[in-house]
Design an enzyme around this catalytic site. Sequence first.
Site, PDB file in Angstrom:
ATOM      1  N   THR A  28       3.576  -1.089  -8.110  1.00 48.97           N
ATOM      2  CA  THR A  28       5.265  -1.073  -7.458  1.00 48.97           C
ATOM      3  C   THR A  28       4.202  -0.977  -5.870  1.00 48.97           C
ATOM      4  O   THR A  28       5.723  -1.771  -5.401  1.00 48.97           O
ATOM      5  CB  THR A  28       5.760   0.815  -7.773  1.00 48.97           C
TER       6      THR A  28
ATOM      7  N   HIS B 215       4.685  -4.972  -5.086  1.00 50.76           N
ATOM      8  CA  HIS B 215       6.195  -5.263  -5.106  1.00 50.76           C
ATOM      9  C   HIS B 215       6.652  -4.844  -4.039  1.00 50.76           C
ATOM     10  O   HIS B 215       7.334  -6.091  -3.869  1.00 50.76           O
ATOM     11  CB  HIS B 215       6.487  -4.700  -6.363  1.00 50.76           C
TER      12      HIS B 215
END
Length: 339
Positions: A39, A42
Site C-alpha cells: 500500500t 502504491h
Amino acid sequence: MKAAIFYEKHKILIEDVNIKEPKEDEVLVKVKYCGVCGTDVHIYEGAKGSTDVNPPRILGHEFSGCVEKIGSKVTKVKVGDKVAIDPNDYCNNCYHCNNARKHLCDSMTAVGVSLDGGFAEYATVKENLVFKVPDNVSYESAAMTEPISCCLHGIDLMDIKQGDTVMVVGTGNIGLIMIQLLKYSGAVNIIAVEPVEKRRERAKKYGANIVIDPINDNTENILKENNIFNIDKVIDCAGKIQTAEYSIKYAGKGATVMLFGLTDPDDELKIKPFELFQKEITIKTSFVNPYAFERAVNLLARNIVDVSEIITDIIELENINDVFTKKLYLNDGKVLIKS
C-alpha cells in the site's frame, strides 16, 4: 520529532514536525519499527491506498512501539507497554458497521493512510487501535502484527478444512505467513508456487511440502508426481494478472480461489466464465483485517507464526527514500523502517 512526510507522487521528505499531544482517548507511541507495505508503494507511485490519502501525510501502518504517554481516559495500556497498532478505525454507525462488516465502513480511516502513521519517531493514535504485545515478542516481530492479521482475515474467509490441499501462489512476505497459517489450520498438502529459488527454500522451511517454479517447471507433471488430483483452495499472494490467471487455471473442481495479493488499482483480469462454471469455482477477495488483530498477537506470542526469516532489511528512518527509489521492497523479504 523526525518524520517521513509524503507530499506527492515520488516525493517523501524527512522533516522536523511537532509531536501531537494525546487527547483524553489517545496514546502517544514511541515508534520502534514500521514495515513497508505494498500500500505504501502504491501511494508513493500516486495510487490510492486502503482509504484516500490527502498529503502532506506521514505514511506507515505496520508498526510497533512503546507507550510514551496516555490520555486522561485511557485504561487499556500504560506508559512503558510494548504495543502494536491496528491502523483501521470505523464509524460504528453506517450500514456495514451495524451489520458486522465494519471493515467495509463507509467512513473508514486508516493510520498511515488517511491519518498520520508510523514512518516517524512518534505516533499519536486512538486507544482502541493499540494492542499490548508480550515481552517475548520482539519489537521487530511486533511490527508484523498487522500483515499477519490481514492474512488471518483471508484464512477466515477461505474456510480451510483439515486435510485440504492448498496452493499458495507467490511466497514473498505474505505467502510465507499464509503457509504457516495453513499448516496450523490443518492443510496437509501445501503447494508453494514461486519463481525465486531462495523464496521456495523458505517456503519449504515454513511448511510447504511441494514447491513449483512456474517458469521452469511443468506444473501438471509435478502435481501428478505428487498424487495431487484436485486442489481445494488457491491463494494468490503475488497480486499480478498472470498469477491470478495461474491460480484460476490450477484450482480444482469445487475450489475456492482467494485473490489476496494487492494488484495495481487499474489492473483488469480476463476470465472465462465457462471455466468457472465448469469447475464450480468460487472467487473471493479479502480487505484489511477485521476481528483479527489480537489473534495475530497471540499467534506471535506462541511462536505459531514465525517472522524471523521474513524480515530481511532494516533501514534507518532518514534513509527511507532508498526503499522506494532503489526498490528495496522487491528484495527477498520484509523491509522495516527503524525510528
